[in-house]
Design a protein around this motif. Sequence first.
Motif, short mmCIF file in Angstrom:
data_model
loop_
_atom_site.label_atom_id
_atom_site.label_comp_id
_atom_site.label_asym_id
_atom_site.label_seq_id
_atom_site.Cartn_x
_atom_site.Cartn_y
_atom_site.Cartn_z
N MET A 1 8.96 -0.24 -7.91
CA MET A 1 7.57 -0.02 -8.27
C MET A 1 7.53 0.68 -9.62
O MET A 1 8.18 1.69 -9.84
N HIS A 2 6.77 0.10 -10.50
CA HIS A 2 6.70 0.69 -11.83
C HIS A 2 5.44 1.53 -11.96
O HIS A 2 4.33 1.04 -11.84
N TYR A 180 18.88 1.27 4.33
CA TYR A 180 17.98 0.51 3.46
C TYR A 180 16.53 0.71 3.88
O TYR A 180 15.65 0.96 3.05
N ARG A 184 14.09 2.26 1.32
CA ARG A 184 13.13 1.36 0.69
C ARG A 184 11.75 1.41 1.34
O ARG A 184 10.75 1.12 0.69
N HIS A 185 11.71 1.69 2.64
CA HIS A 185 10.43 1.53 3.31
C HIS A 185 9.84 2.82 3.85
O HIS A 185 8.64 2.96 3.94
N PRO A 188 9.59 5.97 0.51
CA PRO A 188 8.47 5.81 -0.43
C PRO A 188 7.13 6.16 0.19
O PRO A 188 6.27 6.72 -0.47
N ASP A 189 6.99 5.86 1.48
CA ASP A 189 5.73 6.18 2.13
C ASP A 189 5.64 7.65 2.51
O ASP A 189 4.57 8.16 2.84
N PRO A 192 4.21 10.75 -0.90
CA PRO A 192 2.99 11.55 -1.12
C PRO A 192 3.00 12.83 -0.30
O PRO A 192 2.60 13.89 -0.79
N LEU A 270 1.09 7.78 -6.17
CA LEU A 270 2.18 7.24 -5.36
C LEU A 270 1.67 6.26 -4.33
O LEU A 270 2.44 5.53 -3.74
N ASP A 271 0.41 6.25 -4.09
CA ASP A 271 -0.13 5.33 -3.11
C ASP A 271 -0.98 4.28 -3.84
O ASP A 271 -2.09 4.57 -4.26
N PRO A 272 -0.45 3.08 -4.00
CA PRO A 272 -1.16 2.08 -4.80
C PRO A 272 -2.57 1.78 -4.27
O PRO A 272 -3.41 1.29 -5.01
N ARG A 273 -2.80 2.09 -2.99
CA ARG A 273 -4.13 1.80 -2.48
C ARG A 273 -5.17 2.72 -3.10
O ARG A 273 -6.34 2.43 -3.14
N ARG A 275 -4.76 3.68 -6.15
CA ARG A 275 -4.71 3.40 -7.57
C ARG A 275 -5.82 2.42 -7.93
O ARG A 275 -6.17 1.54 -7.16
N VAL A 277 -7.35 -0.79 -9.67
CA VAL A 277 -6.81 -2.11 -10.02
C VAL A 277 -6.76 -2.21 -11.53
O VAL A 277 -7.73 -1.96 -12.22
N HIS A 279 -5.67 -4.97 -13.06
CA HIS A 279 -5.59 -6.36 -13.51
C HIS A 279 -6.70 -6.67 -14.50
O HIS A 279 -7.79 -6.17 -14.38
#
Lengths: 280, 597
Positions: A1-2, A180, A184-185, A188-189, A192, A270-273, A275, A277, A279
């Motif tokens: 994740m960048h 892993y 990885r899972h 990261p969660d 926060p 840290l929580d893209p939700r 973040r 958008v 785009h």
Amino acid sequence: MHIDYQRAVTSSFQGRTGGIILGVVAVTALCGPALVGSPATPSPAVLQPPSAAYPLGTNDFGQDLFAQLVHGARLSLAVALGAGLLTVLTAALIGGAAGLARGWADTVLMRLTDAVLAMPAMVVIIVIAAYFQLGPAGLVLVITLFGWPGTARVVRAQTLTLRNKPHVLAARTFGAPGGYVLYRHILPDLAPILVVGFLQSARRAVFLEAGLAFLGIGDPTIVSWGAMIQGALRFFYLDAWLWWLLPPALAIAATILSFTLLGNILEALLDPRLREVRHA
Amino acid sequence: MLRIEELTVRFGAETVLDRVTLELPAGASLAVVGESGAGKTTLGLAVTGLTVGRLQGRILWGGTDLLTLPPEEFRRLRWNEIALVLQHGGDNLHPGLTIEQQVTEPMIEHDRHKPAAARERARRLLREVGLAPEKHRAFPHTLSGGERQQALIAMALANDPGLIILDEPTSGLDTVTRRDILALLHGLSGRCALLLLTHDLAAASALAGRTAVLYRGQVVEEGPSGKVLRGPRHPYTRGLLRAYPNMTTTKDLQGIPGRAHRTHGGHGGLHPHTHDYTHHPHPHGTHRHGPEADPATGDGRSRHRGCPFHPRCTQAVAPCPTTRPPLAGEEDGHRLACHRGGIVPLLQVRGISKRYGAVRALEQVTLTLYEGETLAVVGQSGSGKTTLANVIMGLTAPEAGEVWLEQEKVARRDRDFYRRVQMVFQDPAASISHRHTVLQAVAEPLLLHLGGRLQDHTDTVRRVLEEVQLPSDDLFLQRYPHHMSGGENQRVAIARALTLGPKLLVADEPTSALDASIQAKIFRLLLQLQEERGLALLLITHDLALARKVCDRLVVLQAGRVIETGPSDQITTSPVHPHTRTLVAAAPAFCSGCENK
């Protein structure tokens, strides 16, 4: 994740404010002591008001108050960083292990957590600090010793939730090994929560360190913001509180505030939700 | 009685029939089914001595080997003892003679009857086969296809033969005429033996006591018609049945991968690895063989080697291309030529029980899922469907019971297990980490199994995404689950489960979040994968209407117990258990007879 941390921090008012304050304190803590004189060397010029030689005047031993403020920043941040990291590490290990292992290990670890949580931390810390005349390192250890249970419980609860999340289960159905999945899972969660835990502990550490020094507990030779406030109280009848008491009090408040502000920003980041958008 | 032993027929270098062994007792009926070019007609011609190929083996008729018979004797035998009704035989009728004359002719020619008696008998036979008396004197071109077929059958019956060989007796007939012809042939049973050469599987099941399945000149399965046609054991027979439109099965039609015949130099087998993205060497050898693996199985000579069906078979193993499987007898005379003992039970769930506190989620659940099959587990919410999926995937530990994969007990679930078995979760958006982009999510199984870096798998990811009808541009690859619709997430989850090219896909309500139009596309894709490489689907759903269209068999769960199991059509049309009846009655259906509402 960048994640563009710099951009995320600078793009909001909260982030900018917190970042600037902490930046100032950190730069002061890092570089300041080299630029100012010794904070502990007494001089004949006692109880001086601010002047060119002494920007914040001197105390009753003729020590440079500005130099004390600068050195105090280093101590406060060091204790905050040490206690924050150590607390989060302990909490992550114990809470994570309990959540992943479940069964008897979970029971043992959680009873331990409850036991520590049930102790009157403040009183015990004061007693230990007073008895052992703790220096900064000792203080970090004691703060950690009584600081981890809260975060550990949250970590455990979150781990329990996470391990049954469909995306964690899905990773297992790809044949992912435990390490892993954890890395990885789950981690990261947990991030926060760990960040919040770190900032809470750091805040608490700044506060505790100042409080203990204010109470005169611990090593009296150490220069700190708390000790400055304690010294200033005895000269309240002078105008000295303006340059002696107020600066360390404001410094403490500002440092704590900066941790809080950054905490909010990093949590959202840290929580893209949370973040926005981006785009086009 | 007819006994064909190791009959081989060659035309030049091509072997059309390869060591065919069949038996037809007097008065019995045998159907030989298979695609065009399987060698059915050649078989009929060989038995009547009309083939021009080189023959080996023996054809015993009442103890005489027909292959050693001089042509003169064979001619006497033909029509008198063995009659042949050719495919499109109507075209072979003499255009200048009436039907009656043509039926009379063989009787006179073989000196069976005096001309008057012969004419009398011809009329009787024509009436018997259902041809109206006013048509008896008609010329062939004035008759319909069905009537000509009736005339041919009358001709075949003229000299009371012991065996009638019928080559495609129903092809080109409309359904009503076909029914009449079948009824007519049915009436002949007992009077003489019938050898039915047909691709009409329903005709075989209606007429023949036994059915033999011929594939490229070899008998791959043979047994009582009911068993062969309703419970096929050979993958080819199943493929044939799946491709055959009928009023019984409810699943959509499916083909058989590859072609039966090769073009020159071309690879007539499966398209190599169309959906196998990983190119893993399979430890159990169930992978197909690409062009490099079977350089010369198509030409006539190499037909002797190996199972004829192996290039198209989705469960071929090591000996299949090299050793021909024997047509081995089973109980009740059901014979099968397959190295793997027929369609392999891919997944077996045996006596699984699971409780959550006082709740019995699963109680002694046993089911079998065969290679290339779709099995639906249907039931209401809370019937234990998802728990069953989780137990199979190893996400929930059962209290009792075992899971077997490819006839081996699953002791631990390692990567090898998960490469063969994948799952699509009920909540697709949650099954993708919210920290992962589409690319990261779909590439995750590939990274775990093949290693490498993310960029190495981009092309594969794009390909699977296109297969599930998703965009594969860079913008889409960088999307996060919360930027996508439920349908998009679901398809990403399906794409991800397919990247490893699993043999079994456990799909827990895989299309619950999708519009019917996209659901249809997804299932077309899954069934296509099933056709091409034998993907087995364990579909967990409450939607009986969907299950009936995409599944071969159904398992009905109620409160953790299997209450009914069987072919989809049978369960949806004549359910036995009251709860199944409730489910069937509640399934969506358009109101019939209320078009004016």
